[in-house]
Design a protein around this motif. Structure first.
Motif, short mmCIF file in Angstrom:
data_model
loop_
_atom_site.label_atom_id
_atom_site.label_comp_id
_atom_site.label_asym_id
_atom_site.label_seq_id
_atom_site.Cartn_x
_atom_site.Cartn_y
_atom_site.Cartn_z
N ASN A 432 0.82 -1.22 0.00
CA ASN A 432 0.00 0.00 0.00
C ASN A 432 0.85 1.27 0.00
N ASP A 433 2.09 1.18 0.49
CA ASP A 433 2.92 2.39 0.59
C ASP A 433 3.69 2.70 -0.69
N ILE A 434 3.45 1.92 -1.76
CA ILE A 434 4.13 2.17 -3.04
C ILE A 434 3.10 2.72 -4.03
N ASP A 435 3.46 3.80 -4.70
CA ASP A 435 2.56 4.43 -5.67
C ASP A 435 2.26 3.49 -6.83
N GLU A 438 -0.17 3.26 -12.78
CA GLU A 438 -1.36 2.81 -13.50
C GLU A 438 -1.18 2.77 -15.01
#
Length: 585
Positions: A432-435, A438
């Motif tokens: 969750n802490d990695i961008d 997309e």
């Protein structure tokens, strides 16, 4: 009895032969192979009388100090009896059935100095000279013990041997056909009362005996002490029935081996014939051979290897234009691929001019000596890079090892692509802490390829199917390709996964071992492509899909046949290995 009822059917699969032999032996030591014989021979000496005789013989040999007395022999408990046996059989322990002793260890240097290369003497056998049951022992290993060496123990002709220690313990065993000396990791059992050595060996080779043997193993290396070995109970039939069992076992083994050999020869001949025919398909005028094979698909392609070869040949025929020769005859006005290629080149030049893509270094022209085969009229050789619009790689951030839930982001692994079908489960969860990047999300219809893998799987590609789950990202060792709209990505995918492309990638990939190879984008672009007109590309894909569907059905039929054979074997196993089964008396 299912085993005998389906005997020939079970030998259709070569790997069943060893299991069949195990079943035969299991039936033999349960008395099931000689049930009819017992009914016809009711006046023979009972096994209990035989046991009395061998006990007397053992007592006399102990008295004469020819065998050791050992510990007192305990009565056999009910829970030790691992089989149900006929009424006129008895249980006894191995120590009562014969004299058990191990051989002599010999130092390697002493063996070389004193016992190797002798002309005369007794053969000296080690564990390596003993096989896995009924095969001949190796007497010609170059080691002999002089006849006048007093310290060496001798196992006489017709003695049963079994390995007592190490990885081969309880597995390697055999019968001597001459007097020998032998190593200390082997136990010899010289039978009392003329007990049949082949019957003893038959017991050794049953899975149920091996289970009991293993239960007595101790130590880091793993071994069974001579006392523990002697305590193992065995079923003992009357002497005459032992002889009948040996005769039946040898007859059935011979039939298994004959049927097994016929099966192996049948498969080998069929594979040779299919291989030859498929080779002719890819080198000669394919029409006659193809018609012949189509008429005999189910007869020839009922082995997994043959179907795999058929798939490879279909792809090769496809990219040689041999599957669509009739299509070309019916479509004489199709635009040549050379015109298509020129249009792509013009479109690419315009995109460079409009600064929508970067200008790339010109790819080398394909030399005459690089062309592997002649193409049909209307086709053209080009390089992969000539039809590629764009290539992009993903990223490989630190991820959790487990796959992501469907509502969370995951980064695909190389194994998602390796086997020719996109496997969305082969991914790692993105923390969750990695961008989330997309722009690297995988979509239905994407053509993706792995640029790092084993030498056999390097540059394998897939087209992502419709309906694939969302939130999956490319990793840095996977590449996504975009092509010009006038190219069929399905055609490029089937060519990229065929033998010609495999040879190219294996040649240009780099790495320190076959277990991990890498390939650059530039070397991918150098791949030679036989390019048909766009309409024929679509026709080829349709034809290949139809034939691959046939291969799928053939494989399903092979699998169903194997499943039936396996279920039949398991049914026989259940019947034979019931510990307390009902026995025909």
């Amino acid at each position: 009895m299912k085993l005998l009822q389906h005997f020939k059917e079970l030998t259709v699969r070569p790997k069943n032969a060893q299991e069949l032999k195990g079943l035969i032996l299991q039936l033999a030591i349960q008395g099931k192979l000689t049930a009819k014989w017992r009914k016809e021979n009711t006046d023979i000496e009972s096994a209990s009388d035989l046991l009395k005789e061998i006990k007397k013989e053992r007592v006399q040999l102990i008295k004469e100090k020819k065998v050791r007395k050992g510990k007192s022999i305990q009565p056999i408990k009910k829970e030790e009896k691992y089989l149900e046996i006929p009424q006129n059989w008895v249980w006894t322990r191995l120590i009562e059935a014969g004299n058990i002793f191990n051989g002599n260890s010999v130092n390697k240097s002493i063996k070389a100095a004193k016992y190797e290369g002798l002309e005369e003497g007794l053969p000296y056998l080690g564990t390596k000279d003993v096989k896995y049951g009924f095969e001949a022992l190796n007497y010609n290993n170059g080691v002999k013990i002089p006849f006048d060496e007093p310290k060496f123990k001798i196992a006489h002709k017709n003695t049963a041997l079994i390995c007592s220690e190490g990885g081969s313990a309880g597995k390697k065993c055999g019968i001597t056909t001459e007097d020998i000396c032998f190593g200390n990791k082997l136990y010899a059992l010289e039978q009392y009362g003329n007990i049949e050595s082949v019957y003893i060996l038959s017991i050794y080779k049953t899975p149920v005996f091996f289970d009991v043997f293993q239960s007595k193993m101790t130590g880091i290396i793993g071994g069974v002490s001579i006392n523990s070995f002697g305590e193992i109970p065995i079923p003992l039939p009357p002497l005459e029935e032992q002889k009948e069992i040996v005769k039946v076992v040898e007859t059935l083994f011979k039939e298994v081996e004959q049927l097994e050999q016929l099966t192996v020869e049948r498969i080998s001949l069929k594979e040779d014939f299919v291989t030859s025919t498929l080779n002719q398909l890819t080198t000669n005028n394919a029409k006659q051979e193809w018609t012949f094979l189509q008429d005999h698909f189910k007869s020839f392609f009922n082995e997994t290897t043959n179907i795999k070869n058929l798939r490879e040949t279909v792809l090769q025929l496809a990219v040689q234009g041999k599957l669509t020769s009739e299509w070309r005859t019916n479509h004489p006005d199709t635009e040549d691929a050379s015109v298509l290629l020129k249009r792509i080149q013009k479109e690419k030049a315009q995109l460079v001019k409009d600064k929508k893509i970067k200008k790339e270094k010109a790819l080398p022209k394909i030399a005459v000596e690089e062309i592997p085969y002649e193409l049909p009229e209307g086709w053209v050789w080009c390089r992969f890079g000539n039809v590629i619009l764009d290539i992009e790689a993903g990223k490989s951030p630190r991820c959790y090892p487990e796959p992501a839930d469907e509502n969370k982001w995951g980064v695909i692994k190389m194994s998602a692509i390796s086997w020719g079908k996109f496997n969305s489960f082969e991914n790692k969860a993105l923390p969750n802490d990695i961008d989330v990047f997309e722009d690297k999300e995988i979509n239905s219809g994407d053509f993706i390829l792995t640029r790092a893998n084993t030498s056999e799987l390097i540059a394998k590609s897939v087209i992502v199917p419709n309906g694939v789950r969302s939130k999956l990202l490319l990793n840095d060792k996977t590449l996504r390709f975009k092509f010009f709209e006038s190219i069929s990505i399905e055609y490029l995918n089937l060519y990229n996964n065929g033998n010609m492309a495999r040879l190219h990638y294996k040649k240009v990939s780099s790495g320190t071992s076959d277990s991990m190879q890498n390939i650059s984008r530039e070397n991918i672009k150098l791949l030679q492509i036989p390019l048909p007109p766009i309409e024929e590309q679509k026709a080829i894909v349709q034809k290949v899909n139809t034939l691959m569907g046939l291969c799928d059905r053939l494989e399903q039929e092979v699998q169903e046949s194997q499943d039936y054979s396996e279920k039949l074997m398991q049914s026989c196993l259940r019947e034979v290995f019931e510990v307390k089964s009902r026995v025909e008396i």
